[in-house]
Design an enzyme around this catalytic site. Structure first.
Site, PDB file in Angstrom:
ATOM      1  N   PHE A 119       0.641  -1.349  -0.137  1.00  0.00           N
ATOM      2  CA  PHE A 119      -0.069  -0.298  -0.119  1.00  0.00           C
ATOM      3  C   PHE A 119       0.910   1.074   0.405  1.00  0.00           C
ATOM      4  CE2 PHE A 119      -3.877  -2.208   2.265  1.00  0.00           C
ATOM      5  CZ  PHE A 119      -5.082  -1.602   0.403  1.00  0.00           C
ATOM      6  N   GLN A 240      -8.677  12.828   8.215  1.00  0.00           N
ATOM      7  CA  GLN A 240      -8.197  12.592   7.114  1.00  0.00           C
ATOM      8  C   GLN A 240      -9.826  12.436   5.843  1.00  0.00           C
ATOM      9  OE1 GLN A 240      -6.969   8.514   6.098  1.00  0.00           O
ATOM     10  NE2 GLN A 240      -5.640   9.154   6.188  1.00  0.00           N
ATOM     11  N   HIS A 242     -10.708  11.991   2.021  1.00  0.00           N
ATOM     12  CA  HIS A 242     -10.523  11.492   0.392  1.00  0.00           C
ATOM     13  C   HIS A 242     -10.871  11.820  -0.162  1.00  0.00           C
ATOM     14  CE1 HIS A 242     -10.913   8.269  -2.298  1.00  0.00           C
ATOM     15  NE2 HIS A 242     -10.257   7.256  -1.526  1.00  0.00           N
ATOM     16  N   LEU A 252     -17.548   5.929  -0.587  1.00  0.00           N
ATOM     17  CA  LEU A 252     -16.166   5.976  -0.931  1.00  0.00           C
ATOM     18  C   LEU A 252     -16.123   5.441  -3.166  1.00  0.00           C
ATOM     19  CD1 LEU A 252     -13.038   4.591   1.299  1.00  0.00           C
ATOM     20  CD2 LEU A 252     -14.383   6.836   0.712  1.00  0.00           C
ATOM     21  N   GLU A 255      -9.136   4.902  -5.079  1.00  0.00           N
ATOM     22  CA  GLU A 255      -8.495   5.185  -5.872  1.00  0.00           C
ATOM     23  C   GLU A 255      -8.014   5.171  -7.311  1.00  0.00           C
ATOM     24  OE1 GLU A 255      -5.991   6.720  -2.233  1.00  0.00           O
ATOM     25  OE2 GLU A 255      -6.964   8.676  -3.105  1.00  0.00           O
ATOM     26  N   ARG A 286      -3.248  12.879  -1.270  1.00  0.00           N
ATOM     27  CA  ARG A 286      -5.340  12.788  -1.514  1.00  0.00           C
ATOM     28  C   ARG A 286      -5.380  14.224  -0.973  1.00  0.00           C
ATOM     29  NH1 ARG A 286      -7.058   8.433   2.685  1.00  0.00           N
ATOM     30  NH2 ARG A 286      -6.892   6.936   0.765  1.00  0.00           N
ATOM     31  N   HIS A 353     -13.324  10.733   6.415  1.00  0.00           N
ATOM     32  CA  HIS A 353     -13.041   9.347   6.748  1.00  0.00           C
ATOM     33  C   HIS A 353     -12.424   9.118   7.918  1.00  0.00           C
ATOM     34  CE1 HIS A 353     -12.584   5.403   4.704  1.00  0.00           C
ATOM     35  NE2 HIS A 353     -11.142   6.062   4.558  1.00  0.00           N
ATOM     36  N   ARG A 398      -2.738   9.571   8.915  1.00  0.00           N
ATOM     37  CA  ARG A 398      -2.560   7.974   9.561  1.00  0.00           C
ATOM     38  C   ARG A 398      -2.586   7.080   8.314  1.00  0.00           C
ATOM     39  NH1 ARG A 398      -7.594   3.938   8.180  1.00  0.00           N
ATOM     40  NH2 ARG A 398      -7.140   5.120   6.587  1.00  0.00           N
TER      41      ARG A 398
HETATM   42  C1  FAD Z   1     -15.115   2.384   5.158  1.00  0.00           C
HETATM   43  C2  FAD Z   1     -14.428   2.567   5.890  1.00  0.00           C
HETATM   44  C3  FAD Z   1     -12.879   1.833   5.454  1.00  0.00           C
HETATM   45  C4  FAD Z   1     -12.137   1.301   6.352  1.00  0.00           C
HETATM   46  N1  FAD Z   1     -10.759   0.825   5.695  1.00  0.00           N
HETATM   47  C5  FAD Z   1     -10.050   0.931   6.877  1.00  0.00           C
HETATM   48  C6  FAD Z   1      -8.820  -0.377   6.369  1.00  0.00           C
HETATM   49  O1  FAD Z   1      -8.951  -0.824   5.286  1.00  0.00           O
HETATM   50  N2  FAD Z   1      -7.542  -0.585   7.662  1.00  0.00           N
HETATM   51  C7  FAD Z   1      -7.368  -0.211   8.758  1.00  0.00           C
HETATM   52  O2  FAD Z   1      -6.557  -0.093   9.312  1.00  0.00           O
HETATM   53  N3  FAD Z   1      -9.265   1.552   9.096  1.00  0.00           N
HETATM   54  C8  FAD Z   1      -9.894   0.907   8.029  1.00  0.00           C
HETATM   55  N4  FAD Z   1     -10.793   2.108   8.030  1.00  0.00           N
HETATM   56  C9  FAD Z   1     -11.156   2.585   9.721  1.00  0.00           C
HETATM   57  C10 FAD Z   1     -11.239   1.899  10.218  1.00  0.00           C
HETATM   58  O3  FAD Z   1     -12.443   0.951   9.966  1.00  0.00           O
HETATM   59  C11 FAD Z   1     -11.843   2.137  12.467  1.00  0.00           C
HETATM   60  O4  FAD Z   1     -10.588   3.365  12.392  1.00  0.00           O
HETATM   61  C12 FAD Z   1     -11.681   1.217  12.982  1.00  0.00           C
HETATM   62  O5  FAD Z   1     -12.929   0.575  12.645  1.00  0.00           O
HETATM   63  C13 FAD Z   1     -12.479   1.640  14.353  1.00  0.00           C
HETATM   64  O6  FAD Z   1     -12.868   0.753  15.249  1.00  0.00           O
HETATM   65  P1  FAD Z   1     -13.187   1.212  17.274  1.00  0.00           P
HETATM   66  O7  FAD Z   1     -13.191  -0.165  17.741  1.00  0.00           O
HETATM   67  O8  FAD Z   1     -12.362   2.075  16.933  1.00  0.00           O
HETATM   68  O9  FAD Z   1     -14.668   1.967  16.949  1.00  0.00           O
HETATM   69  P2  FAD Z   1     -16.150   1.049  15.785  1.00  0.00           P
HETATM   70  O10 FAD Z   1     -15.842  -0.034  14.841  1.00  0.00           O
HETATM   71  O11 FAD Z   1     -16.591   2.538  14.801  1.00  0.00           O
HETATM   72  O12 FAD Z   1     -17.484   0.900  16.795  1.00  0.00           O
HETATM   73  C14 FAD Z   1     -17.801   1.462  17.777  1.00  0.00           C
HETATM   74  C15 FAD Z   1     -18.253   0.974  18.874  1.00  0.00           C
HETATM   75  O13 FAD Z   1     -18.689   2.158  19.819  1.00  0.00           O
HETATM   76  C16 FAD Z   1     -20.468   2.034  19.840  1.00  0.00           C
HETATM   77  N5  FAD Z   1     -21.344   3.039  20.343  1.00  0.00           N
HETATM   78  C17 FAD Z   1     -20.702   4.338  19.440  1.00  0.00           C
HETATM   79  N6  FAD Z   1     -21.588   5.229  20.957  1.00  0.00           N
HETATM   80  C18 FAD Z   1     -22.176   4.328  21.354  1.00  0.00           C
HETATM   81  C19 FAD Z   1     -23.099   5.125  22.598  1.00  0.00           C
HETATM   82  N7  FAD Z   1     -22.708   6.345  22.881  1.00  0.00           N
HETATM   83  N8  FAD Z   1     -23.295   4.356  23.724  1.00  0.00           N
HETATM   84  C20 FAD Z   1     -23.480   3.079  22.861  1.00  0.00           C
HETATM   85  N9  FAD Z   1     -22.507   2.832  21.934  1.00  0.00           N
HETATM   86  C21 FAD Z   1     -21.582   3.818  21.225  1.00  0.00           C
HETATM   87  C22 FAD Z   1     -20.801   1.622  18.649  1.00  0.00           C
HETATM   88  O14 FAD Z   1     -22.450   1.069  19.046  1.00  0.00           O
HETATM   89  C23 FAD Z   1     -19.982   0.679  18.260  1.00  0.00           C
HETATM   90  O15 FAD Z   1     -19.962  -0.537  18.550  1.00  0.00           O
HETATM   91  C24 FAD Z   1     -11.953   2.241   7.329  1.00  0.00           C
HETATM   92  C25 FAD Z   1     -12.793   2.980   7.403  1.00  0.00           C
HETATM   93  C26 FAD Z   1     -13.929   2.824   6.526  1.00  0.00           C
HETATM   94  C27 FAD Z   1     -14.779   4.422   7.442  1.00  0.00           C
END
Ligand code: FAD
Lengths: 587, 101
Positions: A119, A240, A242, A252, A255, A286, A353, A398
């Site tokens: 990547f 960030q 996109h 999205l 790219e 980007r 993003h 990032r």
């Molecule tokens: C389209 C897309 C593609 C991506 N692809 C990649 C990739 O290929 N590689 C990579 O490294 N990163 C990628 N990312 C980034 C990555 O997916 C996220 O940064 C990461 O998954 C966040 O994980 P998390 O556990 O912090 O939160 P999340 O998975 O967002 O989970 C948040 C949790 O908090 C809970 N929650 C939120 N607010 C409350 C509330 N008030 N009360 C109770 N529960 C609540 C939700 O229900 C959920 O369970 C991508 C992001 C996007 C948008």
């Protein structure tokens, strides 16, 4: 006050990759752990991550955690903390193997080892040849990780509160955080969860911008809870974007479309990237492409009735290339933009993003904040991990594949530290009634009847304001105007009324609570961005186009009280190796 | 309350219950499911409504595969429903297009 109460050793708010990996450590140590999630856990946003997770396994090309560390420090535009980055890059390797053992079906090489993709931003030998560092489970890495962790938690008897919405943290009489007030979405009834330690793992806040790739749940609830608890948010100006999201919708468009020969045009049909980046053109980085798109729109060369987007042209590539090399793009464009890219161009605009900033933590997931005289203090009993946290491994920008890594590594570490903490602090503190009353007040406020603007109106105005004034294009003038507008919108919030006051399945009430959170978090972005007078990573200011290490090699801290800013030094000293001193970033 | 209005209010109650189930981990699904709930759910017959509930019980990744035509649902009822949802929600250009919905 008669609110039903439950007790746990640890409360985890959020069931994405970060929350679930933390929960797993705790349940494995026989602690009583509650995981609260506003949606069913496997519907967390982690499921959307398709690209993969970085680790220097060296299965395809030579690699080392030290090279991974170099790339991450450089990618962060030197704003990342080098101790945390070293730690994450070292931990990446056992973390991926742990996932493999847990059953994540990583794609494999013929020799059975985990396959790794190359990547952007990955190098061998400190900036040399391209490296291949990203491990993926086909194009569904996030899904595979989330499911595996969820199943394991079920087996370990983690207690899940699915479809419960966390409203606010609560404290004891000494001010120590000891749980949270939550709301059962189905019944609309509050529940107090008392805990010895609390972890915020609520994910990102792309929804604060009108155009975002993030799901509707990404409203920054945990970050706003921290702000309301008096904790600052760190490096919030770094978000960030996109360059090519579907205009007005945000999904999205990879790219890869430009990699295959697609290019951007304005309303005159001009291939405008030639003016902004004569050499790289549409393949420029980007932020350059994003700013070019916004400039075209600002200068009246945008397309459509309102002139508020540009077009991505692919039709010259032919149907075979589009269908074969760019799977899903045709379907996505047809469904969400109403165009078939084989025949006509796709309307696009930069889409919000990923949030680099968040709740400041040390590398054990402990929330840490300034305690005066340049020292830092841990906020007792409170942890944060995942996208809502800022262990400061991404700094100003990032790298792809580093955020899944971040959530897994620091989720796990937070879990381990909580185990220690609970052993040393085995008694449950008593929630102070004033603190509980305050949290309940947030809920009751929405019972006020009468006339007033709707949540939908205010939310739309707010998200548009964020996009226009705190998005890709950031000059003093634009941002100062934006800050005033945001203050006006914030002042309107108390006037907002719900027309639907019922309790059962009242999603309107949840959306109102989310709006409050988004506005707090949005303000932290706008104010932090206004103050940072330099361009670094994702924060680019046409009026201060250069990076200024002399003045600005420091972390921003935004406090909700009085929209106050503070700063703290970047930790440039790694754990065991030499520092990487700031250099100009050229790719 | 007459039968027709009772039915209508039952439907609104169902929609309330289903609204939160349309909150998913991917923006694409949020958009498809939430908009369909507003634009198409009321026109479904009872069997189709049950199928919609069944659809909401599926994993996000599977739903995404179905909606993006990477794979197909195993049974014809869901196959028809997926196509129908896409057809109802699909953006139509020309005339007054709501790009910001
Ligand atoms: C389209 C897309 C593609 C991506 N692809 C990649 C990739 O290929 N590689 C990579 O490294 N990163 C990628 N990312 C980034 C990555 O997916 C996220 O940064 C990461 O998954 C966040 O994980 P998390 O556990 O912090 O939160 P999340 O998975 O967002 O989970 C948040 C949790 O908090 C809970 N929650 C939120 N607010 C409350 C509330 N008030 N009360 C109770 N529960 C609540 C939700 O229900 C959920 O369970 C991508 C992001 C996007 C948008």
């Amino acid at each position: 006050m008669g609110i039903p109460t439950r007790h746990f050793d640890a409360l985890i708010i959020g069931a994405g990759g970060a929350g679930l990996n933390a929960a797993l450590q705790l349940a494995g140590a026989d602690l009583r752990v509650a995981v609260v999630s506003k949606v069913f856990p496997t519907r967390s946003h982690t499921v959307a991550a398709q690209g993969g997770v970085n680790a220097a396994l060296a299965n395809v090309l030579p690699d080392s955690w030290h090279w991974h560390m170099f790339d991450t420090v450089k990618g962060s535009d030197y704003l990342g903390d080098q101790d945390a980055i070293e730690f994450m890059c070292r931990e990446a390797i056992p973390t991926v193997y742990e996932l493999e053992h847990a059953g994540v079906p990583f794609s494999r090489l013929d020799d059975g080892k985990i396959y790794q993709r190359a990547f952007g931003g990955q190098s061998q030998n400190f900036g040399g040849d391209q490296a291949a560092r990203t491990c993926a489970a086909a194009d569904r890495t996030g899904h595979a990780i989330l499911h595996t962790l969820y199943q394991q938690n079920i087996r370990a008897r983690t207690h899940f509160f699915d479809e419960f919405f966390a409203i606010d943290l609560v404290r004891d009489a000494e001010g120590v955080i000891c749980g949270a007030l939550v709301l059962e979405i189905e019944t609309g009834e509050p529940l107090l969860i008392e805990s010895k330690a609390t972890l915020l793992a609520t994910g990102g806040w792309g929804q604060v911008f009108r155009t975002t790739s993030n799901a509707h749940i990404n409203t920054g609830d945990g970050a706003a809870m921290a702000l309301r608890a008096g904790i600052p948010l760190m490096d919030m100006e770094f978000f960030q974007f996109h360059p090519t999201g579907i205009a007005g919708k945000g999904m999205l468009i990879t790219e890869g479309t430009r990699g295959e020969g697609g290019y951007l045009i304005n309303k005159d049909g001009e291939r405008f990237m030639e003016r902004y980046a004569p050499r790289a053109k549409d393949l420029a980085s980007r932020d350059v492409v994003s700013r070019a798109i916004v400039t075209e729109v600002k200068e009246g060369r945008g397309c459509g009735e309102n002139g508020d987007y540009v077009m991505l042209k692919l039709d010259h590539l032919g149907e075979a290339v589009i269908s074969k090399r760019l799977p899903g793009i045709r379907e996505s464009s047809q469904i969400f933009a109403g165009v078939d890219p084989v025949i006509e161009p796709i309307p696009v605009f930069p889409t919000a993003h990923y949030a680099m900033g968040g709740i400041p933590t040390d590398r054990f997931g402990r929330v840490a904040m300034p305690a005066g005289h340049g020292s830092e203090e841990v906020v007792v009993g409170l942890y944060a991990a995942g996208e809502c946290a800022c262990a400061s491994v991404h700094g100003a920008n990032r790298l792809g594949g580093n955020s899944l890594l971040d959530i897994l590594v620091f989720g796990r570490l937070a879990g381990k530290d909580i185990i220690e903490y609970v052993r040393e602090n085995p008694y449950q503190r008593t929630v102070d009634s004033a603190s509980l009353e305050q949290a309940m007040g947030r809920l009751r406020r929405w019972e006020h009847k009468g006339e007033g603007p709707t949540v939908q109106q205010l939310r739309a105005d707010f998200r548009k304001c964020m996009e226009d004034h705190a998005g890709v294009f950031r000059t003093e003038e634009i941002m100062a105007e934006g800050y005033n507008k945001l203050c006006e919108l914030r002042d309107r919030l108390p006037e907002v009324r719900l027309t639907d006051q019922s309790k059962v399945f009242n999603t309107a009430r949840i959306e109102a609570l989310e709006l409050e959170n988004m506005m707090d978090v949005g303000m932290s972005i706008a104010v932090s961005a206004l103050h940072r007078q330099e361009s670094r990573g994702a924060h680019s200011r046409p009026d201060y186009p250069a990076r200024d290490d002399q003045t600005w090699l420091k972390h921003s801290l935004y406090y909700r009280e009085g929209d106050r800013m503070d700063y703290k030094p970047v930790r440039t000293k790694p754990l065991t190796v030499e520092s990487f001193p700031p250099k100009e970033r050229v790719y | 309350m007459n039968d027709a209005s009772r039915q209508a209010s039952d439907t609104e109650l169902e929609i309330r219950r289903l609204r939160w189930q349309c909150r998913r981990g991917m923006l694409e699904l949020d958009h498809l499911l939430d908009r369909f709930l507003d634009l198409g759910y009321r026109d479904l017959d009872p069997a189709q409504r049950l199928a919609f509930v069944r659809l909401l019980g599926e994993q996000d990744q599977r739903l995404s595969d179905w909606f993006m035509s990477r794979t197909e649902p195993p049974d014809s009822e869901l196959r028809r429903l997926v196509r129908h949802i896409v057809d109802v929600v699909r953006e139509r250009r020309g005339g007054s297009v709501d790009l910001h919905g």
